[in-house]
Design an enzyme around this catalytic site. Structure first.
Site, short mmCIF file in Angstrom:
data_model
loop_
_atom_site.label_atom_id
_atom_site.label_comp_id
_atom_site.label_asym_id
_atom_site.label_seq_id
_atom_site.Cartn_x
_atom_site.Cartn_y
_atom_site.Cartn_z
N ASP A 61 0.87 -1.21 0.03
CA ASP A 61 -0.06 -0.02 0.12
C ASP A 61 0.78 1.44 -0.24
O ASP A 61 0.94 1.79 0.97
CB ASP A 61 -0.83 0.00 1.24
CG ASP A 61 -1.75 1.13 1.37
OD1 ASP A 61 -1.92 1.95 0.52
OD2 ASP A 61 -2.19 1.32 2.34
N THR A 120 -10.71 8.56 1.97
CA THR A 120 -12.03 8.43 2.93
C THR A 120 -12.10 9.97 3.96
O THR A 120 -12.84 10.15 4.60
CB THR A 120 -12.18 7.28 3.70
OG1 THR A 120 -11.09 6.83 4.17
CG2 THR A 120 -12.66 6.28 2.81
O1 C5P Z 1 -6.43 0.23 12.27
P1 C5P Z 1 -7.46 0.41 10.95
O2 C5P Z 1 -8.32 -0.80 10.70
O3 C5P Z 1 -7.98 1.79 11.11
O4 C5P Z 1 -6.52 0.45 9.79
C1 C5P Z 1 -6.84 0.99 8.31
C2 C5P Z 1 -5.74 0.94 7.53
O5 C5P Z 1 -6.51 1.04 6.15
C3 C5P Z 1 -4.62 1.95 7.56
O6 C5P Z 1 -3.44 0.97 7.39
C4 C5P Z 1 -5.04 3.01 6.78
O7 C5P Z 1 -3.82 3.48 6.49
C5 C5P Z 1 -5.48 2.26 5.54
N1 C5P Z 1 -6.63 3.07 4.86
C6 C5P Z 1 -6.55 3.22 3.51
N2 C5P Z 1 -7.42 4.14 3.02
C7 C5P Z 1 -8.50 4.85 3.66
C8 C5P Z 1 -8.31 4.67 5.19
C9 C5P Z 1 -7.71 3.96 5.94
O8 C5P Z 1 -5.81 2.43 2.97
N3 C5P Z 1 -9.00 5.55 2.86
#
Ligand code: C5P
Length: 225
Positions: A61, A120
């Protein structure tokens, strides 16, 4: 797109020892692992190799966003690591997304290339300031870039899946909670709710990594589905 292994655990640790200790406590048949900027910036391909050696598939990611040539080269480097999934920012535009897809083709990679739509964390006001339109409109614009470049899927909120109207694509969705702890997410959903909205894969971090028994937590989620 059917795949029984629906959970991607976000390995958001700041050191390799804690990350590997967590990895040793879970089974690769239950989930895949997401490596983000924090661990990759610190440990590079070494962390990928360590986790591959333990039998896990990896979603890298890094959300690439740059000029097309640079993204092409970065994707070639990433695909050479035999990762399962990679992502780019669709706000880099059609040429950038196409270059990423060309890298996948040139590497003859089976990895999935997915695009981040509107983050988000962005509100309507943020989108108006950055892109000159509301979030919903920006989502659709980015969806069109992704579809034109024929990427494999999108990273988005489960709430955005319906708006994206791309039911042949993969949807990777963060913001999932098992218990009543939203952490820093504005809106959270349970795994069942996210799947009902069309998620293909659920990104879950702290709900699993902070659990006293991550393996049981994972099994409990599958039982709830
Ligand atoms: O701990 P949590 O379940 O909140 O972790 C969410 C993960 O998803 C984190 O690694 C964050 O960087 C990622 N994320 C993402 N895109 C988003 C929101 C969160 O990749 N829009």
């Amino acid at each position: 797109m059917h795949d029984d292994k629906k959970i991607i655990v976000a390995l958001d640790y700041d050191n390799i020892d804690s990350a590997l200790k967590f990895i040793e406590s879970i089974d690769p048949s239950l989930c895949r692992i997401k490596i983000g900027k924090e661990l990759f910036t610190k440990y590079g391909p070494n962390i990928i190799n360590c986790i591959h050696e333990r039998g896990f598939e990896i979603f890298l990611d890094l959300k690439f966003h740059d000029i097309p040539t640079t993204v092409y080269k970065a994707c070639v480097s990433a695909f050479s690591l035999n990762i399962w999934m990679l992502n780019i920012h669709l706000s880099g535009g059609y040429d950038m997304a196409s270059s990423a897809m060309k890298a996948k083709k040139d590497c003859q990679s089976d990895s999935k290339l997915i695009g981040v739509t509107a983050l988000t964390s962005l509100s309507d006001n943020d989108c108006i300031k950055i892109y000159g339109c509301k979030r919903l409109e920006q989502l659709k614009r980015l969806r069109d870039i992704g579809l034109d470049a024929n990427i494999d899927g999108f990273v988005c909120s489960p709430h955005d899946i319906n708006t994206l109207e791309a039911n042949t694509k993969i949807f990777v969705t963060p913001g999932i909670r098992i218990k009543n702890n939203a952490h820093d997410h504005y809106k959270v959903l349970t795994p069942v709710e996210a799947l009902q909205l069309g998620s293909t894969y659920l990104v879950i971090g702290r709900s699993i990594t902070e659990s006293l028994n991550p393996s049981e937590e994972l099994k409990g989620i599958y039982q709830s589905l």
